[in-house]
Design a protein around this motif. Structure first.
Motif, PDB file in Angstrom:
ATOM      1  N   GLU A  65       0.910 -12.287   4.641  1.00 31.08           N
ATOM      2  CA  GLU A  65       0.557 -10.833   4.640  1.00 31.08           C
ATOM      3  C   GLU A  65       0.822 -10.501   6.419  1.00 31.08           C
ATOM      4  N   LYS A  69       3.762  -7.921   7.731  1.00 33.48           N
ATOM      5  CA  LYS A  69       3.290  -6.830   8.222  1.00 33.48           C
ATOM      6  C   LYS A  69       3.947  -6.751   9.706  1.00 33.48           C
ATOM      7  N   ARG A 106       9.880  -3.925   1.854  1.00 32.65           N
ATOM      8  CA  ARG A 106       9.347  -3.616   0.372  1.00 32.65           C
ATOM      9  C   ARG A 106      10.855  -3.079  -0.292  1.00 32.65           C
ATOM     10  N   GLU A 130       0.375   3.554  -3.369  1.00 35.94           N
ATOM     11  CA  GLU A 130      -0.508   2.590  -3.363  1.00 35.94           C
ATOM     12  C   GLU A 130      -0.527   1.427  -4.384  1.00 35.94           C
ATOM     13  N   THR A 133       2.247  -1.011  -2.779  1.00 34.46           N
ATOM     14  CA  THR A 133       1.131  -1.752  -1.723  1.00 34.46           C
ATOM     15  C   THR A 133       0.623  -2.836  -2.660  1.00 34.46           C
ATOM     16  N   LYS A 134       0.072  -2.642  -3.615  1.00 33.50           N
ATOM     17  CA  LYS A 134      -0.732  -3.751  -4.481  1.00 33.50           C
ATOM     18  C   LYS A 134       0.337  -4.617  -4.950  1.00 33.50           C
ATOM     19  N   GLU A 136       3.089  -5.280  -3.819  1.00 36.15           N
ATOM     20  CA  GLU A 136       3.432  -6.256  -2.505  1.00 36.15           C
ATOM     21  C   GLU A 136       2.663  -7.285  -2.175  1.00 36.15           C
ATOM     22  N   LYS A 137       1.338  -6.946  -2.203  1.00 35.38           N
ATOM     23  CA  LYS A 137       0.385  -7.808  -1.769  1.00 35.38           C
ATOM     24  C   LYS A 137       0.097  -9.136  -2.690  1.00 35.38           C
TER      25      LYS A 137
END
Length: 163
Positions: A65, A69, A106, A130, A133-134, A136-137
């Motif tokens: 992560e 980032k 992404r 959102e 993003t979830k 991706e994580k």
């Protein structure tokens, strides 16, 4: 002490800014004054807080992560600064971490906002970002494979449970 080289000019400015504001409690409050005084462009102004943030981290313990980032370039620059100050060289670890990222942007994710809206039959909104993003994580942390089917099932479940 090893000689310090900078990967980008903006990183040199970030290092100078950090040195100039060492004794200031909240140095980023001085960024506007500093950037006007030295006529820094917007890219440099945005790079300064990023590199300063990374320099306050322990890059030895970076995760996928963190690498996702901040990116390899920022990680290697922070590492070069640490090495120039006599600290251990973690460039090998950073390169390995980057190479093992399941996605690097992404755009590498097997789904996009349109896929989510079509599958869930929902309209655009911040909830799409959102959910992405979830997803991706989940991929970055190895909880899900980066496949369209698994990610759509995941966002369907997440949306149904109020994510």
């Amino acid at each position: 002490m090893k000689q310090l080289t900078f990967r980008k000019e903006s990183y040199a400015w970030a290092w100078l800014f950090m040195l100039a504001t060492t004794n200031i409690d909240n140095p980023l409050t001085e960024l506007d004054v500093f950037s006007r005084q030295y006529a820094l462009d917007n890219q440099t102004k945005s790079d300064i807080p990023v590199l300063m943030g990374v320099l306050n981290q322990d890059i030895e313990n970076w995760t996928h992560e963190d690498m996702y980032k901040y990116g390899l370039d920022v990680g290697l620059q922070a590492n070069a600064i640490f090495v120039s100050r006599g600290m251990f060289d973690f460039s090998w670890k950073l390169n390995n971490l980057y190479q093992t990222l399941p996605i690097k942007t992404r755009n590498d994710l097997a789904i996009n906002g349109s896929d989510i809206m079509t599958t869930l039959r929902i309209k655009p909104g911040k909830h799409i970002g959102e959910l992405l993003t979830k997803a991706e994580k989940a991929v970055l942390n190895g909880h899900l494979p980066n496949t369209k089917a698994s990610l759509l099932e995941f966002v369907d479940y997440s949306y149904g449970t109020g994510y």
